[in-house]
Design a protein around this motif. Structure first.
Motif, PDB file in Angstrom:
ATOM      1  N   ARG A  15       0.831  -1.206   0.000  1.00 14.10           N
ATOM      2  CA  ARG A  15       0.000   0.000   0.000  1.00 14.10           C
ATOM      3  C   ARG A  15       0.864   1.253   0.000  1.00 14.10           C
ATOM      4  NH1 ARG A  15      -5.175   1.476   3.871  1.00 14.10           N
ATOM      5  NH2 ARG A  15      -5.357   3.651   3.213  1.00 14.10           N
ATOM      6  N   ARG A  16       1.864   1.284   0.878  1.00 17.11           N
ATOM      7  CA  ARG A  16       2.708   2.486   0.946  1.00 17.11           C
ATOM      8  C   ARG A  16       3.569   2.614  -0.302  1.00 17.11           C
ATOM      9  NH1 ARG A  16       2.756   7.052   1.006  1.00 17.11           N
ATOM     10  NH2 ARG A  16       4.466   8.314   1.842  1.00 17.11           N
ATOM     11  N   GLU A  19       1.400   4.082  -2.977  1.00 16.36           N
ATOM     12  CA  GLU A  19       1.166   5.504  -2.697  1.00 16.36           C
ATOM     13  C   GLU A  19       2.378   6.340  -3.094  1.00 16.36           C
ATOM     14  OE1 GLU A  19      -1.911   5.095   1.113  1.00 16.36           O
ATOM     15  OE2 GLU A  19       0.232   5.392   1.451  1.00 16.36           O
TER      16      GLU A  19
END
Length: 258
Positions: A15-16, A19
């Protein structure tokens, strides 16, 4: 390439990583304004990998390159795995789209040649696994251009993906041989021709290794060695193999059209 180990980059926080790749801002933090950007960290890591190999890319080494503390790097990336994802996408940003108007065969050839050159500019790309890379904008664009080369030629979607994998897999395999060959020359201080000059007399003195026992190996190996002035020629294997792969795709496309 200083080392030849394989690096897994799929064990970070997807997820990071996604992002960061797509520029989704992190929650604001208190404190002074950051001196660097994530792009600065990625460029420093790529330069380090180009010079010393992927094993050299650690948070500490990147921090040293940028003149900051290791803890400061964590302001921009959560860890090494996510940094590798960013480095891969950064490198893919160097790949140009094929020129408009090319036929599918010429477009795939151009794509393969550009990727061959990319692997030689950044040999560390051959040391990182990409099956779990968090796809960023440049990696998406790479795949889009590859698929666009075979769009509308008579293949279904699964076959289009398989054709792309076949071509890019050939590039990766032969580029690895090419990079390994160059590394051996640097490490040993001898070219392939020089190495064989030393090895051949020893081999010739062993009766069991006589050409009469291995007539095909002797004949074909001698012909190839004379043609390439080496035991192997990865660049020749790349272009010969690519042409044969494209021949096979062309046969499939022609059969569909009939």
């Amino acid at each position: 390439m200083a080392g030849v180990s394989t690096q897994d980059n799929g064990d970070g926080d997807p997820r990071r990583a996604i992002e960061l790749l797509w520029g989704v801002p992190a929650p604001p933090r208190r404190g002074p304004k950051p001196k660097l950007t994530t792009a600065d960290v990625v460029r420093a890591a790529v330069a380090l990998a180009d010079a010393d190999g992927i094993d050299a890319v650690t948070i500490r080494r990147v921090a040293e390159q940028l003149g900051v503390s290791p803890m400061a790097i964590y302001t921009y990336v959560p860890g090494r795995a996510e940094l590798l994802d960013l480095m891969i996408d950064h490198a893919h940003g160097e790949l140009p789209a094929p020129r408009p108007g090319l036929g599918w065969r010429a477009a795939l050839t151009a794509i393969a040649e550009h990727q061959w050159a990319l692997f030689h500019r950044h040999p560390w790309l051959l040391q990182v696994t990409t099956s779990r890379s968090a796809l960023g904008p440049h990696s998406f664009a790479k795949y889009e251009h590859e698929l666009a080369a075979v769009e509308g030629i008579g293949l279904d979607d699964v076959e289009m993906d398989a054709v792309v994998s076949l071509v890019t897999g050939l590039v990766r395999t032969t580029a690895r041989s090419s990079v390994d060959q160059a590394r051996l020359v640097r490490v040993s201080g001898m070219t392939d021709a020089q190495w064989w000059e030393r090895a051949a007399p020893v081999l010739a003195g062993i009766p069991a290794a006589d050409a009469a026992h291995y007539p095909l190996s002797s004949r074909v190996g001698t012909a190839a060695g004379q043609a390439h002035n080496a035991a192997e020629n990865p660049a020749h294997a790349f272009r010969f193999g690519l042409a044969r792969v494209l021949d096979g795709i062309e046969t499939l496309v022609s059969e569909r059209q009939r």
